[in-house]
Scaffold this active site. Structure first.
Site, mmCIF file in Angstrom:
data_model
loop_
_atom_site.group_PDB
_atom_site.id
_atom_site.type_symbol
_atom_site.label_atom_id
_atom_site.label_comp_id
_atom_site.label_asym_id
_atom_site.label_seq_id
_atom_site.Cartn_x
_atom_site.Cartn_y
_atom_site.Cartn_z
ATOM 1 N N ASN A 179 0.803 -1.220 0.000
ATOM 2 C CA ASN A 179 0.000 0.000 0.000
ATOM 3 C C ASN A 179 0.840 1.277 0.000
ATOM 4 O O ASN A 179 0.352 2.345 0.369
ATOM 5 C CB ASN A 179 -0.951 0.003 1.205
ATOM 6 C CG ASN A 179 -2.030 -1.051 1.046
ATOM 7 O OD1 ASN A 179 -2.574 -1.226 -0.038
ATOM 8 N ND2 ASN A 179 -2.325 -1.756 2.118
ATOM 9 N N HIS B 289 -7.288 5.644 -9.680
ATOM 10 C CA HIS B 289 -6.589 5.135 -8.508
ATOM 11 C C HIS B 289 -5.070 5.230 -8.682
ATOM 12 O O HIS B 289 -4.359 5.723 -7.803
ATOM 13 C CB HIS B 289 -7.026 3.689 -8.258
ATOM 14 C CG HIS B 289 -6.312 3.017 -7.116
ATOM 15 N ND1 HIS B 289 -6.496 3.402 -5.805
ATOM 16 C CD2 HIS B 289 -5.422 2.000 -7.099
ATOM 17 C CE1 HIS B 289 -5.733 2.632 -5.030
ATOM 18 N NE2 HIS B 289 -5.079 1.784 -5.793
#
Lengths: 360, 360
Positions: free
Chosen positions: B242, B262
């Site tokens: 992440n 994204h």
């Protein structure tokens, strides 16, 4: 209390069986990881046992979902109710779901746990004899779809199961007997000694005596675990758990689902399967008589309802999902305490056996 | 064609990567057990590739579900459409689902496979760069819920993944660059040599040359598999996947989901994370400049959109689900090619770093 451990490749879990388990918070505490717990139950069971289960969860963030009672509520809509409640309560991936109820609540809650945030912990507190001996082992979870029962679901194992024999006191005689059909099934397919025990202990079992019940439940779960372990993916031997079910499904379908309880249909179906096994010369007349005696002592039917023709019965049996290609697959007994799956039953013998049960 | 095998406790599966894979039926045949195959795709991808995928499945019972294209259709309603189609077609437990599309189709089809009759086989044919390097590994499947993304789902592994680099030719430049953000991420968090390769090969990659693309995709999948294998249940190291996402989610949220892609938000977020790592003296100015150069060469943004205050940025970052208790957990680089998770960033330094990006 007796404890049976279900051995699984990924993780094992205990099934605690005995009287007075509800209220003993030390039985749940070791299996709750985070601080968030959701109890899922139905309105019938909530009135009886929600308070005592809540009392087992001190100092935790406890939420509840109370669904309507009945197989007709084993739906996507009720599953969504559980998902929504989890999200509304802000529950994270370390939460635990507790299924408090029979098979419908257990299956639906298990699938909610399997699918919430890609899988969270789940505890089963089965409150019917059927769910204590059936849903406790095997990890099957799911919901019904308008086009078929249990069509949507997952395999998902509980962290712990509490099978409290005391709660069976509130079960109706009819529901209790229907559960006994599955208990008797375990004896028939896998353990002749257990069948002896059931025959001798039927009065104690029907009186809901905890010592007899505890043994019957533990032994049933052991037998199921033994069979499931040999065949986790349901390719072969696990099919023997369906003794009487092909005949039984035909009965349930002919009567409309819910008219006969599943266990009642399975009872008549097992008697038919045992009779067919005798007609194949695999069992003796005495075996058939003994099976009938035990089922009757448990308050269960030996024959399908009248009014269903042999032709209709055969047609409904052919719908069974165990059938591969055109052959009818049947679970029969090769001897008392040992089941087998066969596609080799002569059509004429099957027809003649069903004739004996459909003629009045 | 290169093949990477993802090793898993339960079962391993291959990812085939290279040009011209669609149409080669021998790549699918070994992984299809029964005779029933359901292709799930969206209307954009169906126009381009449904025919060629259908041609890979001769002599099979093939059905199709074509869903509308877009993240807003990653819903329970579309999942139900797949379930209904499977049941209407009479598909059994030996059927195979093929996900033909990007991440939305892959996630939703994977969850349909995980939940249909308690789990059926599933094949992925990802058609975007992002889904080829991200969804191919890790087994995450699911749908969105009005209260949160990916809240309902399961871990479910495909039997095989076909990442055909030729299909990337039809991807828009913007979508392609957004996918490159994740590719660059793998270099930053785990492999400095790979970052060198990306820096040198960016022109070839942007020209969609198959040799460069094949290496970039294979190496990305290898790195992800390596990290996921160390942490299947997402407790620790997996969080480094992440990098840039906590900052990135704040950007996506501030702009309204879907305004920035994204990958675009992650690009600016990674640049912020790298800058913060430099401000902690873990990286040099040269490391920051190089990261910026690579991201820019890929056509990606380095800064969040203007108009978001530092206070608002921090507030949105605190919503991130990686945070445990009150501490802000961040993925940073301890050195080039090595990420770490930390809760030890001084608030003042974090604020000052964000200030540098929010001031125009």
């Amino acid at each position: 209390m007796q404890t049976l451990t279900v051995d699984l490749a990924e993780r094992s879990y205990p099934i605690h069986v005995g009287p007075g388990l509800l209220g003993r918070k030390e039985l749940l505490a070791p299996y709750i990881t985070g601080s968030q717990v959701m109890i899922v139950t139905n309105d019938t069971v909530a009135d009886l046992y929600l308070d005592v289960v809540r009392s087992m969860l001190p100092d935790l963030d406890v939420a509840e979902v109370v669904l309507p009672d009945g197989e007709q509520f084993k739906t996507l809509e009720c599953l969504e109710t559980i998902w929504d409640a989890l999200l509304t309560a802000g529950f994270n991936r370390r939460c635990t779901l507790i299924a408090l109820g029979g098979g419908v609540i257990g299956d639906m809650t298990g699938f909610a746990a399997a699918s919430y945030q890609r899988g969270v912990d789940f505890i089963q507190i089965p409150t019917t004899l059927l769910s204590q001996v059936d849903s406790s082992v095997g990890g099957k979870t799911g919901i019904n779809h308008p086009r078929g029962k249990n069509m949507i679901g997952a395999f998902w194992q509980p962290r712990v199961v509490l099978a409290d024999t005391s709660v069976l006191a509130t079960l109706s005689d009819r529901e209790f007997s229907a559960g006994m059909a599955e208990v008797i099934k375990y004896g028939l397919i896998h353990d002749s000694d257990f069948l002896d025990f059931l025959e001798g202990s039927m009065p104690a079992l029907l009186a809901r005596e905890s010592v007899a019940l505890t043994h019957a439940i533990v032994r049933s779960c052991e037998i199921k675990a033994d069979i499931v372990n040999q065949d986790e993916t349901e390719q072969g031997i696990r099919a023997i758990l369906n003794l009487g079910h092909t005949f039984g499904h035909a009965i349930e379908n002919a009567m409309g689902y819910g008219t006969w309880l599943h266990g009642e249909a399975v009872s008549a179906g097992m008697n038919m399967a045992v009779t067919l096994s005798r007609n194949l010369d695999w069992l003796t007349d005495a075996d058939v008589e003994r099976t009938g005696r035990i089922l009757q002592a448990a308050g269960l039917p030996l024959r399908p309802p009248s009014g269903v023709s042999t032709a209709r019965f055969l047609e409904l049996m052919r719908l069974d999902k165990k059938n591969v290609n055109a052959r009818m697959r049947l679970v029969l007994l090769s001897r008392p305490g040992q089941a087998c799956v066969t596609e080799e039953v002569p059509e004429s013998l099957l027809t003649r056996t069903i004739d004996d049960f459909t003629a009045c």
